[in-house]
Design a protein around this motif. Structure first.
Motif, PDB file in Angstrom:
ATOM      1  N   GLN A  19       0.808  -1.221   0.000  1.00 16.41           N
ATOM      2  CA  GLN A  19       0.000   0.000   0.000  1.00 16.41           C
ATOM      3  C   GLN A  19       0.844   1.276   0.000  1.00 16.41           C
ATOM      4  O   GLN A  19       0.528   2.238  -0.685  1.00 16.41           O
ATOM      5  CB  GLN A  19      -0.934   0.003   1.211  1.00 16.41           C
ATOM      6  N   ASN A  20       1.942   1.274   0.770  1.00 17.30           N
ATOM      7  CA  ASN A  20       2.774   2.468   0.855  1.00 17.30           C
ATOM      8  C   ASN A  20       3.866   2.501  -0.205  1.00 17.30           C
ATOM      9  O   ASN A  20       4.613   3.462  -0.289  1.00 17.30           O
ATOM     10  CB  ASN A  20       3.418   2.569   2.246  1.00 17.30           C
ATOM     11  N   PRO A  23       2.312   3.968  -5.780  1.00 15.27           N
ATOM     12  CA  PRO A  23       1.427   5.127  -5.915  1.00 15.27           C
ATOM     13  C   PRO A  23       0.105   4.716  -6.570  1.00 15.27           C
ATOM     14  O   PRO A  23       0.054   3.824  -7.414  1.00 15.27           O
ATOM     15  CB  PRO A  23       2.216   6.069  -6.825  1.00 15.27           C
ATOM     16  N   ASN A  24      -0.948   5.380  -6.152  1.00 13.97           N
ATOM     17  CA  ASN A  24      -2.272   5.183  -6.756  1.00 13.97           C
ATOM     18  C   ASN A  24      -2.892   3.818  -6.450  1.00 13.97           C
ATOM     19  O   ASN A  24      -3.909   3.461  -7.046  1.00 13.97           O
ATOM     20  CB  ASN A  24      -2.223   5.372  -8.282  1.00 13.97           C
ATOM     21  N   ASP A  26      -4.399   2.949  -3.845  1.00 19.49           N
ATOM     22  CA  ASP A  26      -5.724   3.192  -3.266  1.00 19.49           C
ATOM     23  C   ASP A  26      -6.771   3.371  -4.364  1.00 19.49           C
ATOM     24  O   ASP A  26      -7.900   2.872  -4.266  1.00 19.49           O
ATOM     25  CB  ASP A  26      -5.694   4.434  -2.368  1.00 19.49           C
ATOM     26  N   GLN A 187       8.595   4.611  -0.757  1.00 18.75           N
ATOM     27  CA  GLN A 187       8.932   4.515  -2.170  1.00 18.75           C
ATOM     28  C   GLN A 187      10.219   5.265  -2.478  1.00 18.75           C
ATOM     29  O   GLN A 187      11.037   4.825  -3.295  1.00 18.75           O
ATOM     30  CB  GLN A 187       7.783   5.090  -3.002  1.00 18.75           C
ATOM     31  N   LYS A 226       2.206  12.748  -5.317  1.00 26.18           N
ATOM     32  CA  LYS A 226       0.866  12.158  -5.193  1.00 26.18           C
ATOM     33  C   LYS A 226       0.788  11.077  -4.129  1.00 26.18           C
ATOM     34  O   LYS A 226      -0.308  10.710  -3.700  1.00 26.18           O
ATOM     35  CB  LYS A 226       0.433  11.584  -6.557  1.00 26.18           C
ATOM     36  N   ASN A 227       1.930  10.558  -3.699  1.00 21.16           N
ATOM     37  CA  ASN A 227       1.932   9.510  -2.677  1.00 21.16           C
ATOM     38  C   ASN A 227       2.862   9.904  -1.527  1.00 21.16           C
ATOM     39  O   ASN A 227       3.927   9.317  -1.329  1.00 21.16           O
ATOM     40  CB  ASN A 227       2.390   8.176  -3.283  1.00 21.16           C
ATOM     41  N   GLU A 229       2.683   9.396   1.564  1.00 24.89           N
ATOM     42  CA  GLU A 229       2.895   8.350   2.569  1.00 24.89           C
ATOM     43  C   GLU A 229       4.098   7.474   2.230  1.00 24.89           C
ATOM     44  O   GLU A 229       4.636   6.788   3.100  1.00 24.89           O
ATOM     45  CB  GLU A 229       1.655   7.465   2.697  1.00 24.89           C
TER      46      GLU A 229
END
Length: 746
Positions: A19-20, A23-24, A26, A187, A226-227, A229
């Motif tokens: 999940q982390n 990107p994208n 979610d 990332q 955009k990510n 997290e």
């Protein structure tokens, strides 16, 4: 999706773990929820995933390769002519440090060399078993150590004294991430040094900071944002940052400051760091900050989730450093054994920087065949004298007048000590008529720092203590030292500790044996200067010995006794303490190294009758260091120290000494138990000096009554004993009271 329920469950578990990292993801998962599990009904999520794979995968791989290349090597300065810098693989040289998941509540106002060694280790072992918890560097962003309830994004602060390994720890974290060992929830990792950020005087933004170091990100950063997290920002060395970041300053919440919420909005560097830590810029990202304890107060009001402190090396970690430093394990074992047996040197070895100095200076003594064990350094002055001797031996013949050059280096170093300055520029070198050379590089390290778009060279001594030692040597190279008495007095009277170690070095260099190696290359030290230093130490000890009624007075006296110790001058010690009958440090915390110094002083002086060390937080290790000199005192006060049975046993050794002069002994509230009492009484069976004994407020029970009876009836010199406030029963107290009145012939 057609592989069955077990395969689908594994897939969903994998998505959660990714999940982390992706990107994208979610959005992809939401798309699956909307369109179902049939891939043909998911054109938008599939397209997003392809975009990630095609656009960011290569950049991420390039970034990892770059960071790995930057961090895989560890560069260590040497003092050898053939090898100025030794390059090793980080994984081969990195020795694990002890990191705790909190920051101890203390004010570090003393010099880092004065920090405690063995009791530091005892403190760590005791408290790690209790309230403190050891934390690995890969756990800094685990929720179990976090004080924040936020599920995404956190900030960690790691504190540590100079040279403890903060920057090397950051290097290891970046290397481990780049090689896929830790923090794969991130990332991208971006690492900055506050020292480099100092040179950015104009307004900038986060995008420019990153592209300046990693230009290959190009136009991909907008995808990176955009990510948030999946991002970790590291800022190393907050204490070196020139611009103040005050998280308690309410003005930072004004509209102008609040605008720094866009990674492409230009503002001050301090505002970028502030906004990242506070979660205003790229909310959800994680931030790691390292700092010396002196700058921790700046983070008190910050949104820090995890607080940690590097304690340095303890126990086997110290030994591991020397094993990794020396290729020959036999040499490593011999060097560490010498360090371990010397309290002064062992105290230094909790810190990686000091371990480096110890290894460089001591190594030759255990690698040369024809060596004299008596010449192996035992004091810090002797250690640094041999360190500088090696530099002179390897590089001194490259210049015509090393004495003049070292004098100028020392004068620059002293100005730095006076002004608490450790970084020097080309302008400083010009001011002292110094030019970069192979010889000078033995003392000064060259560092690259940013200045606008260019890079400039600055210089720093490998360690503050080396700067202080070179500054001390310069005092003996000045042609006319007539003002040195005034100079030493002013330095000793300063309210802070900036000159404390410097003055120890000056006192130590007054010993001709210590200075002999340096004089081989620098020429003889002026005899008058040496005599004036010796006279100053003698008069200062005499002056301070009667000024122990205040905490400041006791501290000042203890410092002068450290000067005596460094001088290793028996005649000086006897002359300085010839009329002193009382030494009192009651209520002042004494470290084992302080105890070693006091033992040395008492061992050289036969006049001290009263020795008061009550409430000094002395533990078993401190008593062990004091032991050799205790028997020479007539009145010994050790009450309210955590000696325990093992510590009292060491006191017993002094009582067994045939030359014991102890008449009055105070051992109230020292943790003595029945087991220790038996050994204590046995020690007194051969003593003929003790007349008064206080064992009150200990943990003695009725089991000790027979031993105490034996003590009272067999020790002819004993006139008075106190046993109150122990754990005797009524019967035990009644039996002891019956001993108050001696019977016929007793």
């Amino acid at each position: 999706m057609e592989k069955g329920s077990r395969a689908r469950r594994v897939m969903w578990d994998t998505f959660v773990k990714m999940q982390n990292c992706v990107p994208n993801l979610d959005k992809i998962l939401k798309g699956i929820q909307i369109y179902g599990c049939d891939p043909s009904h998911q054109p938008i999520p599939a397209q997003l995933l392809l975009e990630f794979l095609s656009e960011l995968k290569d950049v991420r791989q390039k970034h990892k390769e770059t960071l790995r290349a930057q961090t895989e090597s560890l560069r260590v300065n040497t003092i050898l002519m053939r090898e100025k810098v030794k390059v090793s693989q980080l994984v081969d040289r990195y020795a694990e440090l002890t990191v705790i998941s909190t920051v101890r509540d203390r004010r570090l106002v003393e010099h880092e060399l004065l920090a405690r060694g063995r009791d530091h280790e005892e403190w760590r072992q005791k408290h790690l078993r209790e309230e403190l918890e050891k934390i690995r560097t890969d756990q800094l962003f685990q929720s179990s150590f976090s004080r924040s309830e936020s599920k995404s994004g956190s900030s960690a602060a790691v504190a540590g004294v100079p040279g403890i390994g903060k920057t090397t720890m950051v290097q290891k974290i970046v290397y481990d991430w780049a090689t896929g060992k830790i923090y794969q929830q991130f990332q991208f990792v971006f690492s900055f040094k506050f020292r480099d950020l100092n040179s950015i005087n104009c307004r900038t933004n986060l995008k420019e900071l990153i592209l300046d170091q990693y230009p290959y990100f190009g136009n991909f950063l907008r995808e990176v944002w955009k990510n948030p997290e999946g991002l970790l920002f590291i800022f190393d060395g907050l204490d070196k940052f020139n611009d103040k970041i005050d998280f308690a300053d309410s003005r930072r919440n004004t509209e102008a400051q609040d605008s720094c919420t866009d990674p492409e909005f230009k503002c001050k560097v301090s505002d970028i760091v502030y906004s990242l830590i506070q979660g205003k810029l790229l909310p959800g990202c994680s931030v790691l900050v390292t700092t010396r304890p002196t700058a921790l107060h700046l983070l008190e009001k910050a949104e820090i989730s995890v607080w940690a402190e590097i304690l340095g090396f303890v126990g086997e970690e110290r030994k591991e450093y020397f094993i990794r430093h020396f290729e020959d394990r036999t040499v490593a074992a011999a060097v560490f054994k010498h360090v371990e047996e010397n309290e002064i040197l062992y105290t230094m070895s909790y810190n990686p920087s000091y371990c480096w100095i110890l290894a460089l200076a001591l190594g030759p003594f255990f690698t040369q065949r024809a060596r004299d064990p008596q010449r192996v350094p035992k004091t810090i002055t002797q250690l640094y004298s041999y360190y500088i001797y090696n530099i002179l031996k390897n590089h001194g013949r490259q210049i015509e007048r090393p004495r003049d050059v070292l004098l100028r280096v020392g004068q620059m170093a002293f100005r730095g000590v006076s002004e608490k300055k450790i970084v020097f520029t080309d302008g400083d070198l010009i001011k002292y008529n110094l030019q970069p050379s192979q010889f000078l590089s033995g003392f000064l390290m060259e560092l690259l720092e940013r200045e606008d778009s260019a890079r400039c060279v600055v210089y720093t001594f490998p360690h503050l203590t080396i700067q202080e030692f070179v500054a001390a040597v310069a005092q003996f190279l000045i042609p006319d030292g007539r003002d040195i008495l005034k100079f030493l007095t002013e330095a000793h009277s300063t309210t802070d500790s900036r000159f404390e170690v410097f003055l120890r070095f000056v006192a130590g260099l007054s010993n001709p044996m210590t200075a002999r190696g340096l004089e081989e290359f620098l020429g003889a030290f002026p005899h008058q200067t040496t005599c004036r230093v010796i006279d100053w130490v003698k008069e200062e000890v005499k002056r301070q010995s009667g000024n122990t009624w205040s905490e400041a007075g006791k501290r000042s006296l203890l410092n002068t006794l450290h000067y005596l110790f460094e001088s290793q001058n028996r005649g000086l010690a006897q002359a300085a303490l010839g009329s002193v009958e009382k030494l009192s440090f009651s209520g002042m915390t004494l470290t084992p190294i302080d105890c070693a110094v006091l033992s040395h002083v008492i061992g050289l002086c036969d006049t001290i009758k009263h020795f008061n060390l009550e409430y000094c937080h002395i533990q078993c290790e401190g008593i062990q260091r004091l032991g050799p000199g205790l028997h020479k005192c007539q009145e010994l006060r050790l009450s309210y120290n955590e000696l325990g049975d093992s510590g009292v046993k060491l006191v017993s050794a002094a009582l067994r000494n045939p030359e014991c002069k102890i008449q009055k002994l105070r051992l109230m509230n020292v943790g003595l138990t029945d087991s220790g009492a038996e050994d204590f009484v046995s020690a007194l069976s051969t003593n003929s000096s003790l007349t008064e004994l206080n064992l009150g407020l200990n943990s003695l029970t009725d089991r000790s009554v027979p031993a105490l009876r034996r003590l009272i009836f067999t020790l002819p010199s004993l006139e008075w004993i106190r046993l109150g406030d122990n754990e005797f029963s009524k019967t035990g107290r009644r039996e002891l009271r019956s001993l108050r009145e001696p019977g016929p012939g007793q």
